[in-house]
Structure formats: structure tokens, C-alpha cells
Design a protein around this motif. Structure first.
Motif, PDB file in Angstrom:
ATOM      1  N   LEU A 104      31.069  93.894 -81.378  1.00 13.90           N
ATOM      2  CA  LEU A 104      31.338  93.317 -82.693  1.00 13.90           C
ATOM      3  C   LEU A 104      30.356  93.749 -83.776  1.00 13.90           C
ATOM      4  N   GLY A 105      29.244  94.369 -83.370  1.00 16.49           N
ATOM      5  CA  GLY A 105      28.261  94.814 -84.349  1.00 16.49           C
ATOM      6  C   GLY A 105      27.513  93.678 -85.027  1.00 16.49           C
ATOM      7  N   MET A 106      27.401  92.552 -84.365  1.00 17.20           N
ATOM      8  CA  MET A 106      26.666  91.406 -84.912  1.00 17.20           C
ATOM      9  C   MET A 106      25.221  91.475 -84.425  1.00 17.20           C
ATOM     10  N   SER A 107      24.320  90.836 -85.166  1.00 15.61           N
ATOM     11  CA  SER A 107      22.930  90.778 -84.725  1.00 15.61           C
ATOM     12  C   SER A 107      22.837  89.885 -83.493  1.00 15.61           C
ATOM     13  N   LYS A 108      21.773  90.063 -82.731  1.00 18.51           N
ATOM     14  CA  LYS A 108      21.596  89.256 -81.520  1.00 18.51           C
ATOM     15  C   LYS A 108      21.485  87.768 -81.876  1.00 18.51           C
ATOM     16  N   ALA A 109      20.773  87.465 -82.977  1.00 17.30           N
ATOM     17  CA  ALA A 109      20.622  86.068 -83.395  1.00 17.30           C
ATOM     18  C   ALA A 109      21.976  85.464 -83.778  1.00 17.30           C
ATOM     19  N   SER A 110      22.778  86.206 -84.542  1.00 21.07           N
ATOM     20  CA  SER A 110      24.111  85.715 -84.928  1.00 21.07           C
ATOM     21  C   SER A 110      24.997  85.539 -83.706  1.00 21.07           C
ATOM     22  N   MET A 111      24.914  86.485 -82.802  1.00 23.82           N
ATOM     23  CA  MET A 111      25.726  86.428 -81.584  1.00 23.82           C
ATOM     24  C   MET A 111      25.335  85.210 -80.744  1.00 23.82           C
ATOM     25  N   SER A 112      24.047  84.984 -80.610  1.00 22.91           N
ATOM     26  CA  SER A 112      23.564  83.858 -79.822  1.00 22.91           C
ATOM     27  C   SER A 112      24.032  82.532 -80.438  1.00 22.91           C
ATOM     28  N   LEU A 113      23.931  82.409 -81.762  1.00 21.25           N
ATOM     29  CA  LEU A 113      24.376  81.202 -82.452  1.00 21.25           C
ATOM     30  C   LEU A 113      25.881  81.013 -82.273  1.00 21.25           C
ATOM     31  N   ALA A 114      26.630  82.083 -82.415  1.00 20.69           N
ATOM     32  CA  ALA A 114      28.087  82.006 -82.274  1.00 20.69           C
ATOM     33  C   ALA A 114      28.483  81.557 -80.870  1.00 20.69           C
ATOM     34  N   VAL A 115      27.839  82.123 -79.874  1.00 22.15           N
ATOM     35  CA  VAL A 115      28.157  81.741 -78.489  1.00 22.15           C
ATOM     36  C   VAL A 115      27.795  80.281 -78.244  1.00 22.15           C
ATOM     37  N   ARG A 116      26.632  79.845 -78.729  1.00 23.03           N
ATOM     38  CA  ARG A 116      26.237  78.436 -78.562  1.00 23.03           C
ATOM     39  C   ARG A 116      27.254  77.504 -79.220  1.00 23.03           C
ATOM     40  N   THR A 117      27.705  77.878 -80.408  1.00 13.90           N
ATOM     41  CA  THR A 117      28.687  77.059 -81.110  1.00 13.90           C
ATOM     42  C   THR A 117      29.991  76.981 -80.325  1.00 13.90           C
ATOM     43  N   LEU A 118      30.461  78.111 -79.829  1.00 14.82           N
ATOM     44  CA  LEU A 118      31.706  78.126 -79.045  1.00 14.82           C
ATOM     45  C   LEU A 118      31.544  77.373 -77.728  1.00 14.82           C
ATOM     46  N   LEU A 119      30.336  77.421 -77.147  1.00 15.59           N
ATOM     47  CA  LEU A 119      30.066  76.617 -75.950  1.00 15.59           C
ATOM     48  C   LEU A 119      30.165  75.124 -76.281  1.00 15.59           C
ATOM     49  N   ASP A 120      29.551  74.728 -77.415  1.00 18.22           N
ATOM     50  CA  ASP A 120      29.577  73.316 -77.828  1.00 18.22           C
ATOM     51  C   ASP A 120      30.999  72.827 -78.088  1.00 18.22           C
ATOM     52  N   LEU A 121      31.854  73.726 -78.548  1.00 19.27           N
ATOM     53  CA  LEU A 121      33.246  73.370 -78.820  1.00 19.27           C
ATOM     54  C   LEU A 121      34.130  73.473 -77.573  1.00 19.27           C
ATOM     55  N   ASN A 122      33.523  73.793 -76.440  1.00 19.28           N
ATOM     56  CA  ASN A 122      34.249  73.971 -75.175  1.00 19.28           C
ATOM     57  C   ASN A 122      35.308  75.070 -75.268  1.00 19.28           C
ATOM     58  N   MET A 123      35.050  76.070 -76.092  1.00 15.15           N
ATOM     59  CA  MET A 123      35.988  77.176 -76.234  1.00 15.15           C
ATOM     60  C   MET A 123      35.631  78.321 -75.286  1.00 15.15           C
ATOM     61  N   VAL A 124      34.356  78.413 -74.944  1.00 22.74           N
ATOM     62  CA  VAL A 124      33.906  79.397 -73.962  1.00 22.74           C
ATOM     63  C   VAL A 124      32.994  78.690 -72.972  1.00 22.74           C
ATOM     64  N   GLU A 125      32.759  79.359 -71.867  1.00 24.71           N
ATOM     65  CA  GLU A 125      31.859  78.793 -70.874  1.00 24.71           C
ATOM     66  C   GLU A 125      31.090  79.908 -70.188  1.00 24.71           C
ATOM     67  N   LYS A 126      29.946  79.520 -69.669  1.00 21.76           N
ATOM     68  CA  LYS A 126      29.161  80.474 -68.878  1.00 21.76           C
ATOM     69  C   LYS A 126      29.816  80.613 -67.520  1.00 21.76           C
ATOM     70  N   THR A 127      29.681  81.795 -66.965  1.00 23.39           N
ATOM     71  CA  THR A 127      30.186  82.022 -65.623  1.00 23.39           C
ATOM     72  C   THR A 127      29.146  82.815 -64.855  1.00 23.39           C
ATOM     73  N   TRP A 128      29.338  82.905 -63.585  1.00 25.88           N
ATOM     74  CA  TRP A 128      28.385  83.579 -62.728  1.00 25.88           C
ATOM     75  C   TRP A 128      29.100  84.660 -61.944  1.00 25.88           C
ATOM     76  N   VAL A 129      28.438  85.804 -61.854  1.00 25.44           N
ATOM     77  CA  VAL A 129      28.942  86.903 -61.045  1.00 25.44           C
ATOM     78  C   VAL A 129      27.794  87.358 -60.157  1.00 25.44           C
ATOM     79  N   LYS A 130      28.058  87.446 -58.886  1.00 23.67           N
ATOM     80  CA  LYS A 130      27.035  87.834 -57.931  1.00 23.67           C
ATOM     81  C   LYS A 130      26.407  89.170 -58.330  1.00 23.67           C
ATOM     82  N   GLY A 131      25.080  89.191 -58.345  1.00 22.81           N
ATOM     83  CA  GLY A 131      24.344  90.416 -58.646  1.00 22.81           C
ATOM     84  C   GLY A 131      24.062  90.637 -60.125  1.00 22.81           C
ATOM     85  N   VAL A 132      24.611  89.805 -60.990  1.00 18.89           N
ATOM     86  CA  VAL A 132      24.369  89.953 -62.433  1.00 18.89           C
ATOM     87  C   VAL A 132      23.377  88.885 -62.863  1.00 18.89           C
ATOM     88  N   ARG A 133      22.278  89.334 -63.471  1.00 11.33           N
ATOM     89  CA  ARG A 133      21.220  88.401 -63.836  1.00 11.33           C
ATOM     90  C   ARG A 133      21.388  87.832 -65.239  1.00 11.33           C
TER      91      ARG A 133
END
Length: 185
Positions: free
Chosen positions: A54-83
Motif C-alpha cells: 500500500l505504500g503507507m508508512s510503518k507508523a500509519s500501517m501500525s495504527l490502521a491495523v490496530r484500529t481494524l483489530l479494535d473494530l474486530n475487522m481483522v485478527e492476528k493469526t499464527w503460522v508455524k515458523g513465522v515470527r
């Protein structure tokens, strides 16, 4: 036009429309683009993946993801071997709408109802009080009648919110139109 071009064009059309309407959820169009990126992705994405796409800054991206998490629109997931943290769309549009509506309207209904009930209680003290003029008593009575209409509305709105929480709303408005047609036959 190639199949890939058609696919990209169709995704871009949906992304544009969704992004323009994300203000309904109180978020910016860039968050809508991020949401659509995750929606159309066939695998979980990291912040770096999303930032690059998307070409967004890391700070903007982090804020956007946090906001979408708070709205229950996205969620964290886990994949074996990915840190790194990975994100996916929480693809339950109905529940997302319910959560947002409930979280925005329940506090407003509670606050407004409390204020109106306190006001009616005060106004009741004016009506029939011989120390007050007839004009004040009439205004107080009129205000109480008007406010009662609002209490009725907030009671209805509270029950609507309850129907979203319990999902009873689907008894009246099924998820799919064909379910309505079956019920009518």
C-alpha cells in the motif's frame, strides 16, 4: 484484457467502493484499502507485506491495523515458523456490523436515557408545585411529554441493539433473501 487484468480491475473496483464508505465505521479510506488488501489476500500478511503493497508508512500501517483489530475487522493469526505478527480479515460481516453498531449505540442510549430520566424527575417536581407559576408548570409538563417520546425511542433502540446481540434480528430479517421466500410459502 487478460484474466489477471480483469481480476485486478474487479478487485480495484470493490476496494475503491469499500474504501470510500469506511467512514461508516469511523475509519479512513486508507484503512478501507488495507482491509480490502487483507480480504483479497489468500494468505495472512505481515505489517511489512501490507506496508509494501500500500505504500503507507510503518507508523500509519501500525495504527490502521490496530484500529481494524479494535473494530474486530481483522485478527492476528499464527503460522508455524513465522515470527512476525500475521493478520487476516475476520470475515463475518454480520457480526462486524453488530459489534460496531452495539459498541457505538449502546453507550449513547444509556447516556441519553439516564439524562432524560433525571430531567423528567426534576420536571415532575415543577408540575403541581404551587410555588411555581402556571407557565413554568405548563412548560415542564410539555417538556416531560416530549421527553417521554424520546424515552420510547431509546427503549426501542435498546431492544434493537439487544436483537443484534442475541441475533434474534435474523428471525425478522434472515441473512439470505431466499430464506425469506421459503418462509413466505
Amino acid at each position: 484484457m487478460t484474466g489477471n487484468e480483469t481480476l485486478e480491475q474487479s478487485r480495484a473496483r470493490v476496494t475503491k467502493a469499500i474504501s470510500q464508505n469506511m467512514n461508516l465505521y469511523g475509519v479512513s479510506p486508507s484503512m478501507g484499502r488495507l482491509y480490502c488488501l487483507l480480504f483479497f489476500s489468500n494468505e495472512p500478511l505481515t505489517l511489512d507485506d501490507m506496508k509494501e503493497e500500500l505504500g503507507m508508512s510503518k507508523a500509519s500501517m501500525s495504527l490502521a491495523v490496530r484500529t481494524l483489530l479494535d473494530l474486530n475487522m481483522v485478527e492476528k493469526t499464527w503460522v508455524k515458523g513465522v515470527r512476525k505478527d500475521l493478520y487476516v480479515v475476520r470475515d463475518d460481516s454480520y457480526q462486524r456490523f453488530f459489534d460496531y453498531f452495539i459498541n457505538k449505540w449502546r453507550p449513547a442510549v444509556t447516556m441519553n436515557t439516564k439524562a432524560i430520566e433525571e430531567t423528567i424527575s426534576e420536571l415532575e417536581g415543577l408540575v403541581g408545585n404551587s410555588d411555581e407559576s402556571q407557565e413554568i408548570q405548563e412548560h415542564a409538563q410539555t417538556d416531560m411529554e416530549k421527553l417521554q417520546g424520546w424515552l420510547d425511542y431509546y427503549d426501542w433502540l435498546g431492544r434493537l441493539i439487544d436483537s443484534f446481540e442475541t441475533q434474534e434480528i435474523f428471525n425478522f430479517i434472515p441473512m439470505k433473501k431466499k430464506d425469506v421466500q421459503k418462509d413466505e410459502t
